[in-house]
Design an enzyme around this catalytic site. Structure first.
Site, PDB file in Angstrom:
ATOM      1  N   LYS A 278      -1.260  11.766   5.370  1.00  9.65           N
ATOM      2  CA  LYS A 278      -1.116  10.690   6.357  1.00  9.65           C
ATOM      3  C   LYS A 278      -0.369   9.503   5.734  1.00  9.65           C
ATOM      4  O   LYS A 278       0.563   8.956   6.324  1.00  9.65           O
ATOM      5  CB  LYS A 278      -2.514  10.230   6.823  1.00  9.65           C
ATOM      6  CG  LYS A 278      -2.500   9.053   7.786  1.00  9.65           C
ATOM      7  CD  LYS A 278      -3.769   8.195   7.679  1.00  9.65           C
ATOM      8  CE  LYS A 278      -3.438   6.719   7.637  1.00  9.65           C
ATOM      9  NZ  LYS A 278      -4.566   5.847   7.345  1.00  9.65           N
TER      10      LYS A 278
ATOM     11  N   LYS B  37       0.836  -1.201   0.000  1.00  8.08           N
ATOM     12  CA  LYS B  37       0.000   0.000   0.000  1.00  8.08           C
ATOM     13  C   LYS B  37       0.876   1.258   0.000  1.00  8.08           C
ATOM     14  O   LYS B  37       0.599   2.225  -0.729  1.00  8.08           O
ATOM     15  CB  LYS B  37      -0.928   0.004   1.222  1.00  8.08           C
ATOM     16  CG  LYS B  37      -1.800   1.250   1.365  1.00  8.08           C
ATOM     17  CD  LYS B  37      -2.927   1.314   0.345  1.00  8.08           C
ATOM     18  CE  LYS B  37      -3.668   2.655   0.352  1.00  8.08           C
ATOM     19  NZ  LYS B  37      -4.575   2.828   1.464  1.00  8.08           N
TER      20      LYS B  37
END
Lengths: 293, 293, 293, 293
Positions: free
Chosen positions: C239, C171
């Site tokens: 983030k 990811k």
């Protein structure tokens, strides 16, 4: 006394030519701006109506020009210094340009029986006025020896740093370090302020330890106060970072930090701060953090 | 005389605790390494078998720990300093950690009726031994006033830079400037050498002008000679750059140059230079330019 | 039919839990937002008043939480998933968090006789609603085999990429490439426009050659039109870039381009674009070039 | 049938000239390498002994040269294309050069009563051989209309993107995106491998989502296998990144990511990978992470 042809009587060249006159040399000056030539005459210099006329009869020719294209035209071009100078003349180019251009000047000079030095300076307008420039000289040792007495009328630190082009490489190294430290101090100030820390005492600590540097000494108060009167304009540092990256390309090295600094300085210019002092790099770093002026 | 609990007697903490003993304070020390505790005893300090024992009866507790996880455990954790200290105790954490951790310590201290300062240092092992550290203190003014006489036994420059966490922010600003200047000087050296210019005279010129900085003064000779004995290890600077970027994230600022420097220092560690002095950043810049050691 | 405890019924978790109900599973959901829990009940799910209650009796627990601190509290913390789950339970954390946190979850699960997978997703809110997510799974092969039928109700591409934490690393790799391509396309647009070239035909050419990429396909028109409705918010990508750099630090690699992208995204957030689509990175690049909105 | 003068019969120009012959045009070619000229003759083209001879009688002149200095000499220089061509001739320069040089060619052409287009290509040697190039054309609409039938013999995507120099700007935009994606994919591979994740399945996931791009499609297997046969050499991409940054400087924009990519590509060349495919940027990223070949 030396017969000196001086081409390029701008903000830097004008006081430099004046110092040579004051030191007793016979200086014949030329500039496209006639006002600048007239000013030289008032200080006791001779005036010329063309490059060729300035060079005529000179033992040493000094050029102080804005950038590579002007050197290519005035020194290398038709009717330029190399074409007009008599054999044996010493050509000292004090412009800040690409090392490869200085090397091309040196090669062309040799082909015509002349000698050339690259001798860029640091210290800015103040250094030029006060004859306190640092002068980084590339070329042959013997030519440097001949040039030194003249250069001593212009600066305080005069160093022979290597062969043709070496002066430009050292100037490039200087400008990358100076530009980089401005960026680092800017990032430090933005971090401190955004974290709610008074940057004054914070930078005082930095200035007392391993992070100490002249920019912190001279500029931290003005940077914190956002006073950006030049000094040395961002536009000029932008030009110089172009030289740094050209020098890196020629030397086949990779300089990631310098390349990033060059883009931040380009941003300063693009944002409209080109006429401010290079400490205004702080403005770029501020805006990147959403902290506009 | 102050009753001081001292936790963390490593390379830095050991001489620091010794200076406090020498200054006449009653120092009770603890470290997981029993050898370190024994050494303190030899200098006249008291020894403790646990954090709680070191803290017991102390008016001031000083902690000097490697990184955030140790502070979280030793200060904030179960059986830690805040749990064991009596109300009113002043806790001075001299570790270099994230500002947010220091702020969490300060909040937790207040909740338990204690007081806390963050007081990271620069100057390294030499500074610790010679009691010449720079100490950047964050916290309340009154607490700083109480701490100052103790800190004066440890360092020469002791500055109150702001509220809780401010000491860490200033330390972070210091480390970003120091790391950045090493990178800039490295790029300058690689450019000079690859261009065939002797870096010695070249850097001499830089050291005499606006590019002047303490790293150039102290380290240019050793860098040119590729001598990289620490000093301050790249591994430690890598840890500190993590703090810089965490501080930037917390303060919501963007620091592109610092972020790039952090990756070059990470590269130094990844390339196997973690135990060398941070001036070995030159090795990374060299390899990027195909100029291996 | 599987008894599934589902914790975290936000924008992503809510439709995902709904798909599991629709697929015939017995889903017991919990979220701090009671409205979200009520909504699950309306689709046929069961509701729980606490994490422990949601986990009670579950064969599989799925968590879908905002960031590391929530996973540390809800999964690892007191009264959390690992404490409440019966031996043998399979815990599938689908949050996007740091690889090291996923590995800590896996280790803690094993210590308690449970099994854990990290299974972050890409595809955003639309992918969650349409059950077309890409799901990157780290953990044991056998656990993946058990999880697959459930995950097939949530996404289209379900890949087992390696051991614990591997899902998060993939990811992270995805997010660094996506963020980077946005920056590159932004720089291309700014260059074209500033040079007086219509970016539409220009990007058409790029989209037909080696520079082709999905972002260019999906977003070049909206970027040229400066339409930045999310999509995936800059705040979330900020983030995620924090995770990328944490993953790089853990893996001891240096990622200079990713680090620079992270700062540009941080700049987007600092400049006030956090709620816009990540294609609004164009705004940052524009402002750096003095071309404000 | 058009009378075409073709100057520059290298790896790209040779097959391109051949396609024009095959399409029925009368092509007169010149190159400094006589072998290249002989080869054109074998395919039915005419041969010239100089630039002037190749241009003599041509309605259209096509130049395909390595870089700016060659275009400055062959097109702009003494005895060059502009000097030799008859009034009204259309000059199509298909070299990849700086936009400002293309604009200088266009201005000089106009001054001499000629017309000029800049028409750089992408698609490389394979595209040249298969007549499948993408051709980005800058210049006047009417001149583009005249050139189109000829260009259709050379490529598949032929787009008029704007005024003089626009073709070069679009090519520069293309090269910055391509170089950047190679860097991003390289960082993704290094992160995955260093974290112990098999990059094959990992990149498969990326290729199926928003991170999808043609480089991932065409090159991920060869990159993972470290097969770097060109393709397009790093040396050429290094040259092109010089053009990207020159275009940025001319357009007064700041492109930080492109500037960093340019240094990584320069590093690839400096490290000795100049003759490898540009996907060998992976080698640079590997070495930065201490993971040598």
């Amino acid at each position: 006394m030396t017969a000196v042809g001086f081409v390029g009587l701008g903000i830097m060249g004008s006081p430099m030519a004046g110092h040579l006159v004051a030191a007793g040399h016979q200086v014949t000056g030329f500039d496209l701006a006639t006002e600048a030539v007239r000013k030289l005459a008032q200080t006791g210099g001779r005036t010329a109506g063309s490059v060729a006329e300035a060079v005529d009869g000179a033992e040493v020719v000094i050029t102080m020009l804005p950038a590579d294209p002007q050197v290519e035209q005035v020194v290398l071009g038709e009717g330029g210094v190399l074409e007009a100078a008599k054999p044996g003349t010493l050509v000292i180019d004090m412009s800040t340009i690409r090392p490869e251009t200085s090397q091309a000047v040196a090669r062309a000079a040799t082909e015509r029986g002349l000698r050339a030095l690259d001798a860029p300076v640091s210290g800015g307008e103040t250094g030029a006025r006060q004859a306190s420039l640092s002068i980084m000289v590339g070329g042959a040792e013997a030519d440097f020896a001949q040039a030194r007495p003249l250069l001593e009328a212009l600066g305080k630190t005069i160093v022979h740093v290597g062969p043709a082009g070496a002066g430009q490489v050292v100037k490039a190294a200087n400008q990358l370090v100076v530009g980089g430290i401005y960026a680092l101090v800017s990032e430090a100030i933005v971090l401190l302020e955004a974290a709610g820390v008074d940057p004054g005492p914070g930078l005082d600590v930095l200035a007392g330890g391993l992070a100490a540097n002249r920019i912190l000494d001279l500029k931290r108060e003005s940077m914190i106060a956002r006073q950006f009167q030049p000094g040395f304009r961002i536009d000029l540092h932008h030009k110089d970072m172009g030289i740094v990256l050209a020098a890196a390309r020629q030397a086949e090295v990779a300089l990631p930090v310098s390349a990033l600094i060059a883009q931040l300085i380009a941003a300063g210019r693009a944002m409209g701060y080109g006429s401010l002092d290079h400490s205004a790099l702080l403005r770029v770093v501020e805006q990147l953090s959403g902290r506009p002026a």
